[in-house]
Scaffold this motif. Structure first.
Motif, PDB file in Angstrom:
ATOM      1  N   ARG A 248    -100.921  50.633 -14.069  1.00 47.70           N
ATOM      2  CA  ARG A 248    -100.771  50.282 -12.660  1.00 47.70           C
ATOM      3  C   ARG A 248    -101.172  51.456 -11.773  1.00 47.70           C
ATOM      4  N   LEU A 249    -101.668  51.131 -10.609  1.00 50.26           N
ATOM      5  CA  LEU A 249    -101.994  52.147  -9.618  1.00 50.26           C
ATOM      6  C   LEU A 249    -100.700  52.683  -9.021  1.00 50.26           C
ATOM      7  N   ARG A 250    -100.539  53.992  -9.034  1.00 48.20           N
ATOM      8  CA  ARG A 250     -99.343  54.622  -8.482  1.00 48.20           C
ATOM      9  C   ARG A 250     -99.753  55.742  -7.540  1.00 48.20           C
ATOM     10  N   ARG A 251     -98.951  55.931  -6.500  1.00 51.16           N
ATOM     11  CA  ARG A 251     -99.214  57.005  -5.550  1.00 51.16           C
ATOM     12  C   ARG A 251     -98.050  57.961  -5.531  1.00 51.16           C
ATOM     13  N   ARG A 252     -98.389  59.216  -5.348  1.00 50.02           N
ATOM     14  CA  ARG A 252     -97.385  60.244  -5.130  1.00 50.02           C
ATOM     15  C   ARG A 252     -97.900  61.084  -3.962  1.00 50.02           C
ATOM     16  N   GLY A 253     -97.428  60.750  -2.783  1.00 54.75           N
ATOM     17  CA  GLY A 253     -97.966  61.391  -1.586  1.00 54.75           C
ATOM     18  C   GLY A 253     -99.372  60.895  -1.335  1.00 54.75           C
ATOM     19  N   ARG A 254    -100.315  61.809  -1.201  1.00 58.06           N
ATOM     20  CA  ARG A 254    -101.700  61.392  -0.974  1.00 58.06           C
ATOM     21  C   ARG A 254    -102.481  61.249  -2.270  1.00 58.06           C
ATOM     22  N   ASP A 255    -101.905  61.667  -3.365  1.00 55.93           N
ATOM     23  CA  ASP A 255    -102.587  61.569  -4.658  1.00 55.93           C
ATOM     24  C   ASP A 255    -102.358  60.196  -5.272  1.00 55.93           C
ATOM     25  N   THR A 256    -103.409  59.639  -5.854  1.00 62.96           N
ATOM     26  CA  THR A 256    -103.283  58.352  -6.531  1.00 62.96           C
ATOM     27  C   THR A 256    -103.733  58.504  -7.978  1.00 62.96           C
ATOM     28  N   GLY A 257    -103.208  57.639  -8.830  1.00 61.45           N
ATOM     29  CA  GLY A 257    -103.593  57.648 -10.234  1.00 61.45           C
ATOM     30  C   GLY A 257    -103.078  56.386 -10.890  1.00 61.45           C
ATOM     31  N   TYR A 258    -103.395  56.250 -12.153  1.00 62.76           N
ATOM     32  CA  TYR A 258    -102.979  55.083 -12.908  1.00 62.76           C
ATOM     33  C   TYR A 258    -102.011  55.494 -14.009  1.00 62.76           C
ATOM     34  N   THR A 259    -101.026  54.633 -14.272  1.00 63.10           N
ATOM     35  CA  THR A 259    -100.164  54.844 -15.421  1.00 63.10           C
ATOM     36  C   THR A 259    -100.958  54.465 -16.670  1.00 63.10           C
ATOM     37  N   ALA A 260    -100.480  54.870 -17.813  1.00 59.99           N
ATOM     38  CA  ALA A 260    -101.212  54.615 -19.058  1.00 59.99           C
ATOM     39  C   ALA A 260    -101.172  53.131 -19.409  1.00 59.99           C
ATOM     40  N   SER A 261    -102.272  52.620 -19.961  1.00 55.92           N
ATOM     41  CA  SER A 261    -102.279  51.244 -20.452  1.00 55.92           C
ATOM     42  C   SER A 261    -101.665  51.239 -21.847  1.00 55.92           C
ATOM     43  N   TRP A 262    -101.133  50.075 -22.271  1.00 52.03           N
ATOM     44  CA  TRP A 262    -100.448  49.986 -23.552  1.00 52.03           C
ATOM     45  C   TRP A 262    -100.555  48.569 -24.089  1.00 52.03           C
ATOM     46  N   LYS A 263    -100.073  48.383 -25.312  1.00 43.48           N
ATOM     47  CA  LYS A 263    -100.163  47.079 -25.966  1.00 43.48           C
ATOM     48  C   LYS A 263     -98.763  46.557 -26.261  1.00 43.48           C
ATOM     49  N   LYS A 264     -98.584  45.242 -26.046  1.00 44.29           N
ATOM     50  CA  LYS A 264     -97.300  44.588 -26.256  1.00 44.29           C
ATOM     51  C   LYS A 264     -97.471  43.496 -27.295  1.00 44.29           C
ATOM     52  N   ALA A 265     -96.467  43.326 -28.150  1.00 49.01           N
ATOM     53  CA  ALA A 265     -96.509  42.271 -29.166  1.00 49.01           C
ATOM     54  C   ALA A 265     -95.230  41.449 -29.084  1.00 49.01           C
ATOM     55  N   ILE A 266     -95.381  40.124 -29.145  1.00 51.65           N
ATOM     56  CA  ILE A 266     -94.239  39.217 -29.221  1.00 51.65           C
ATOM     57  C   ILE A 266     -94.271  38.617 -30.617  1.00 51.65           C
ATOM     58  N   VAL A 267     -93.237  38.932 -31.397  1.00 49.24           N
ATOM     59  CA  VAL A 267     -93.169  38.536 -32.800  1.00 49.24           C
ATOM     60  C   VAL A 267     -92.200  37.377 -32.943  1.00 49.24           C
ATOM     61  N   THR A 268     -92.660  36.268 -33.530  1.00 49.59           N
ATOM     62  CA  THR A 268     -91.822  35.104 -33.786  1.00 49.59           C
ATOM     63  C   THR A 268     -91.415  35.122 -35.248  1.00 49.59           C
ATOM     64  N   LEU A 269     -90.114  34.976 -35.511  1.00 43.59           N
ATOM     65  CA  LEU A 269     -89.610  34.974 -36.879  1.00 43.59           C
ATOM     66  C   LEU A 269     -89.470  33.549 -37.396  1.00 43.59           C
ATOM     67  N   LYS A 270     -89.543  33.399 -38.720  1.00 47.98           N
ATOM     68  CA  LYS A 270     -89.377  32.082 -39.339  1.00 47.98           C
ATOM     69  C   LYS A 270     -87.943  31.616 -39.194  1.00 47.98           C
ATOM     70  N   GLU A 271     -87.741  30.315 -39.343  1.00 49.25           N
ATOM     71  CA  GLU A 271     -86.432  29.697 -39.099  1.00 49.25           C
ATOM     72  C   GLU A 271     -85.346  30.236 -40.014  1.00 49.25           C
ATOM     73  N   GLY A 272     -85.609  30.372 -41.305  1.00 50.41           N
ATOM     74  CA  GLY A 272     -84.572  30.828 -42.231  1.00 50.41           C
ATOM     75  C   GLY A 272     -84.405  32.331 -42.293  1.00 50.41           C
ATOM     76  N   SER A 273     -85.192  33.051 -41.551  1.00 47.37           N
ATOM     77  CA  SER A 273     -85.204  34.506 -41.614  1.00 47.37           C
ATOM     78  C   SER A 273     -84.017  35.111 -40.874  1.00 47.37           C
ATOM     79  N   LYS A 274     -83.660  36.318 -41.289  1.00 51.45           N
ATOM     80  CA  LYS A 274     -82.577  37.054 -40.647  1.00 51.45           C
ATOM     81  C   LYS A 274     -83.077  37.608 -39.313  1.00 51.45           C
TER      82      LYS A 274
END
Length: 99
Positions: A64-90
Motif C-alpha cells: 500500500r502507498l503510505r506517507r510519512r510527512g512529505r515522503d511517500t513509499g510503499y509497504t512490502a507486498s506479500w502472499k496470503k494462503a487460505i487453507v481448507t482442511l478435510k472434514e475428518g481432519s483435526k
C-alpha cells in the motif's frame, strides 16, 4: 536448497474475516512469496500433525502507498494462503483457542 515448513508458513493471519471462516474449516496464513499451493499444503500438514489439507487458495497482496510527512513509499507486498482442511481432519488449535 530445500525449504522447511517454517520457511513456507510465515505467520497466521488473525482478522475478523479469518476468524469467521474458521467455522468452514478454512485457516489463513502469510506464506513465502515463492511458495506454491502443493508446498503450502504439505507444510501445513507437517507443522500441524493430524491435519489433512483439502484445498489451498493463494493470493498476492500488493503493498500500500503510505506517507510519512512529505515522503511517500510503499509497504512490502506479500502472499496470503487460505487453507481448507478435510472434514475428518483435526483442526488447528492455535486458531480455535482464539474463538
Amino acid at each position: 536448497m530445500t525449504k522447511t515448513p517454517q520457511d513456507i508458513i510465515l505467520a497466521p493471519i488473525i482478522t475478523e474475516r479469518s476468524m469467521e471462516i474458521i467455522e468452514l474449516r478454512k485457516y489463513t496464513f502469510r506464506v513465502a512469496k515463492g511458495a506454491g499451493k502443493i508446498e503450502i499444503g504439505k507444510a501445513v500438514e507437517a507443522l500441524f500433525p493430524g491435519t489433512k489439507v483439502q484445498d489451498v487458495n493463494t493470493m498476492n497482496v500488493r503493498g500500500r502507498l503510505r506517507r510519512r510527512g512529505r515522503d511517500t513509499g510503499y509497504t512490502a507486498s506479500w502472499k496470503k494462503a487460505i487453507v481448507t482442511l478435510k472434514e475428518g481432519s483435526k483442526g488447528i488449535e492455535f486458531f480455535e483457542s482464539m474463538l
